[in-house]
Design a protein around this motif. Structure first.
Motif, PDB file in Angstrom:
ATOM      1  N   LYS A  95       0.832  -1.194   0.000  1.00 34.91           N
ATOM      2  CA  LYS A  95       0.000   0.000   0.000  1.00 34.91           C
ATOM      3  C   LYS A  95       0.870   1.250   0.000  1.00 34.91           C
ATOM      4  CE  LYS A  95      -4.123  -1.878   2.281  1.00 34.91           C
ATOM      5  NZ  LYS A  95      -5.076  -1.717   3.421  1.00 34.91           N
ATOM      6  N   ARG A  96       0.405   2.266  -0.685  1.00 34.52           N
ATOM      7  CA  ARG A  96       1.117   3.532  -0.754  1.00 34.52           C
ATOM      8  C   ARG A  96       1.054   4.245   0.586  1.00 34.52           C
ATOM      9  NH1 ARG A  96      -0.512   8.822  -2.034  1.00 34.52           N
ATOM     10  NH2 ARG A  96      -2.646   8.058  -2.351  1.00 34.52           N
ATOM     11  N   LYS A  97       2.146   4.919   0.931  1.00 33.60           N
ATOM     12  CA  LYS A  97       2.183   5.683   2.173  1.00 33.60           C
ATOM     13  C   LYS A  97       1.411   6.990   1.980  1.00 33.60           C
ATOM     14  CE  LYS A  97       5.353   7.926   5.413  1.00 33.60           C
ATOM     15  NZ  LYS A  97       6.768   8.260   5.707  1.00 33.60           N
ATOM     16  N   ARG A  98       0.297   7.127   2.673  1.00 34.76           N
ATOM     17  CA  ARG A  98      -0.554   8.320   2.568  1.00 34.76           C
ATOM     18  C   ARG A  98      -0.286   9.197   3.782  1.00 34.76           C
ATOM     19  NH1 ARG A  98      -5.788   7.533   2.903  1.00 34.76           N
ATOM     20  NH2 ARG A  98      -6.459   8.930   1.229  1.00 34.76           N
ATOM     21  N   VAL A  99       0.255  10.375   3.530  1.00 32.26           N
ATOM     22  CA  VAL A  99       0.621  11.287   4.614  1.00 32.26           C
ATOM     23  C   VAL A  99      -0.396  12.416   4.692  1.00 32.26           C
ATOM     24  CG1 VAL A  99       3.066  10.759   4.420  1.00 32.26           C
ATOM     25  CG2 VAL A  99       2.106  12.607   3.063  1.00 32.26           C
ATOM     26  N   GLY A 100      -0.411  13.070   5.849  1.00 29.28           N
ATOM     27  CA  GLY A 100      -1.304  14.202   6.038  1.00 29.28           C
ATOM     28  C   GLY A 100      -2.766  13.801   6.143  1.00 29.28           C
ATOM     29  N   ARG A 101      -3.055  12.659   6.758  1.00 27.05           N
ATOM     30  CA  ARG A 101      -4.436  12.185   6.867  1.00 27.05           C
ATOM     31  C   ARG A 101      -4.867  12.097   8.330  1.00 27.05           C
ATOM     32  NH1 ARG A 101      -3.321  12.950   2.275  1.00 27.05           N
ATOM     33  NH2 ARG A 101      -4.236  11.943   0.447  1.00 27.05           N
ATOM     34  N   GLY A 102      -4.343  12.930   9.192  1.00 23.29           N
ATOM     35  CA  GLY A 102      -4.781  12.966  10.573  1.00 23.29           C
ATOM     36  C   GLY A 102      -3.824  12.267  11.518  1.00 23.29           C
ATOM     37  N   ILE A 103      -4.023  12.525  12.821  1.00 26.01           N
ATOM     38  CA  ILE A 103      -3.124  11.989  13.843  1.00 26.01           C
ATOM     39  C   ILE A 103      -3.213  10.473  13.910  1.00 26.01           C
ATOM     40  CG2 ILE A 103      -2.588  12.043  16.310  1.00 26.01           C
ATOM     41  CD1 ILE A 103      -3.709  14.853  16.407  1.00 26.01           C
ATOM     42  N   GLY A 104      -4.419   9.929  13.775  1.00 27.84           N
ATOM     43  CA  GLY A 104      -4.595   8.489  13.924  1.00 27.84           C
ATOM     44  C   GLY A 104      -3.850   7.674  12.885  1.00 27.84           C
ATOM     45  N   SER A 105      -3.528   8.261  11.755  1.00 27.46           N
ATOM     46  CA  SER A 105      -2.817   7.500  10.719  1.00 27.46           C
ATOM     47  C   SER A 105      -1.349   7.301  11.049  1.00 27.46           C
ATOM     48  CB  SER A 105      -2.935   8.216   9.371  1.00 27.46           C
ATOM     49  OG  SER A 105      -2.241   9.457   9.401  1.00 27.46           O
ATOM     50  N   GLY A 106      -0.811   8.126  11.964  1.00 26.96           N
ATOM     51  CA  GLY A 106       0.609   8.047  12.272  1.00 26.96           C
ATOM     52  C   GLY A 106       1.476   8.868  11.343  1.00 26.96           C
ATOM     53  N   HIS A 107       0.892   9.421  10.274  1.00 25.56           N
ATOM     54  CA  HIS A 107       1.646  10.235   9.319  1.00 25.56           C
ATOM     55  C   HIS A 107       0.914  11.545   9.069  1.00 25.56           C
ATOM     56  CE1 HIS A 107       4.200   6.788   8.551  1.00 25.56           C
ATOM     57  NE2 HIS A 107       3.132   6.053   8.304  1.00 25.56           N
ATOM     58  N   GLY A 108       0.328  12.122  10.105  1.00 24.03           N
ATOM     59  CA  GLY A 108      -0.380  13.386   9.948  1.00 24.03           C
ATOM     60  C   GLY A 108       0.481  14.569  10.340  1.00 24.03           C
ATOM     61  N   LYS A 109      -0.036  15.764  10.141  1.00 30.09           N
ATOM     62  CA  LYS A 109       0.632  17.018  10.479  1.00 30.09           C
ATOM     63  C   LYS A 109       1.984  17.146   9.785  1.00 30.09           C
ATOM     64  CE  LYS A 109       2.095  19.960  14.296  1.00 30.09           C
ATOM     65  NZ  LYS A 109       2.528  20.017  15.693  1.00 30.09           N
ATOM     66  N   THR A 110       3.080  16.760  10.454  1.00 31.07           N
ATOM     67  CA  THR A 110       4.412  16.910   9.852  1.00 31.07           C
ATOM     68  C   THR A 110       4.739  15.777   8.881  1.00 31.07           C
ATOM     69  OG1 THR A 110       5.359  15.780  11.764  1.00 31.07           O
ATOM     70  CG2 THR A 110       5.339  18.181  11.803  1.00 31.07           C
ATOM     71  N   CYS A 111       3.827  14.809   8.734  1.00 34.95           N
ATOM     72  CA  CYS A 111       3.960  13.759   7.714  1.00 34.95           C
ATOM     73  C   CYS A 111       5.228  12.930   7.887  1.00 34.95           C
ATOM     74  CB  CYS A 111       3.914  14.353   6.310  1.00 34.95           C
ATOM     75  SG  CYS A 111       2.428  15.311   5.992  1.00 34.95           S
ATOM     76  N   GLY A 112       5.686  12.747   9.118  1.00 24.50           N
ATOM     77  CA  GLY A 112       6.848  11.916   9.368  1.00 24.50           C
ATOM     78  C   GLY A 112       8.169  12.600   9.152  1.00 24.50           C
ATOM     79  N   ARG A 113       8.162  13.930   8.891  1.00 24.44           N
ATOM     80  CA  ARG A 113       9.414  14.652   8.638  1.00 24.44           C
ATOM     81  C   ARG A 113       9.960  15.339   9.895  1.00 24.44           C
ATOM     82  NH1 ARG A 113      10.420  16.800   3.060  1.00 24.44           N
ATOM     83  NH2 ARG A 113       9.227  15.517   1.621  1.00 24.44           N
ATOM     84  N   GLY A 114       9.213  15.382  10.947  1.00 24.80           N
ATOM     85  CA  GLY A 114       9.686  16.049  12.149  1.00 24.80           C
ATOM     86  C   GLY A 114       9.496  17.554  12.060  1.00 24.80           C
TER      87      GLY A 114
END
Length: 285
Positions: A95-114
């Motif tokens: 599955k493609r990594k979908r960023v910026g989809r909320g806190i619950g996804s684990g990749h929201g807000k800063t999208c894993g970039r810090g």
């Protein structure tokens, strides 16, 4: 709870009983594998319990597994392959990594970039070859060689090709053969950079008396042409002179022929004539 567990256990036992029934040797079949006495004795108990606990699942399995071997070519499988039970191998599709989809996804807000920093910015990668400020590899390694400003790139022409062109009637050996003649008849490519060099390939069969004006000629090719009664002259043309020789229609005024540089004078005998000459150099007077 327990009723559901009993249902699942009954289905498993029913499937095991049907497998034993299907693999049991038929009467008169000497080549069929023998089932042990213990397995045959336990078949009744397992099958009966499976029929009671399976709540109707065993009759369906019994009908499918008791089919002839010709209808089901893979007896080691529990069911034949169909469109609804095939799929990719585990891990074949990621599955493609979908960023910026909320806190619950684990990749929201800063999208894993810090937070902040060069790596968090869009396009924040250093240029290609940058090594953090230390001397890069392209500057640490020494340079080798040089570019010769007097280098000349010639189109090669072997004697066997020139002999073939003369035999086919593309080139008239009684007339002066210049680099324009070779280019117009297709003996050499149209992309002549600095001139044409004649090589000695096919010197054994070359017997045409010709007058040739080219930029360079090998010693073997010169000997073959002179042995047949011909002559070869090495003439110099610069880039502009070659263009005026091959494409005179592009010039309103024909440029004056240029002399070779001092370092190249030993390699040429005459200055190339413009426009394209019709007679050999020895016949002009």
């Amino acid at each position: 709870g327990r009723g559901r567990e009993a249902m699942v256990l009954g289905r498993l036992l029913a499937r095991a009983g049907c497998e034993l029934l299907r693999r049991r040797p038929l009467a008169g079949d000497a080549q069929a594998p023998l089932v042990s006495a213990a397995a045959a004795a336990s078949f009744g108990a397992i099958g009966a319990f499976g029929l009671r606990a399976g709540v109707g699942a065993a009759p369906r399995l019994l009908a499918t597994s008791a089919a002839p071997a010709a209808d089901f070519p893979f007896p080691e499988l529990s069911e034949p392959m169909k469109l609804n039970n095939i799929g990719d191998n585990p891990g074949a599709r990621k599955k493609r990594k979908r960023v910026g989809r909320g806190i619950g996804s684990g990749h929201g807000k800063t999208c894993g970039r810090g937070h902040k920093g060069q790596k968090s910015r869009s396009g924040g990668k250093p240029r290609l070859g940058f090594e953090g400020g230390q001397t890069p590899m392209r500057l640490r390694l020494p340079r080798r060689g040089f570019n010769n400003p007097f280098r000349r790139q010639y189109q090669w022409l072997n004697l066997y090709r020139l002999d073939e062109w003369i035999k086919q009637g593309r080139i008239d050996p009684s007339k002066l053969i210049t680099m324009k003649t070779l280019r117009d008849t297709g003996a050499v490519s149209s992309k002549i950079l600095d001139g044409v060099k004649v090589l000695g390939g096919g010197h054994e069969v070359f017997d045409h008396k010709i007058a040739l004006e080219v930029s360079s000629c090998s010693e073997l090719a010169r000997q073959a042409i002179e042995k047949a009664g011909g002559q070869v002259h090495l003439v110099y043309y610069n880039k502009l002179g070659l263009k005026a020789l091959h494409k005179p229609h592009r010039f309103d005024v024909t440029p004056f022929p240029a002399r070779p540089p001092p370092k190249l004078r030993p390699y040429f005998e005459y200055v190339g004539r413009l426009p394209a000459p019709d007679t050999p150099i020895n016949d002009t007077a």
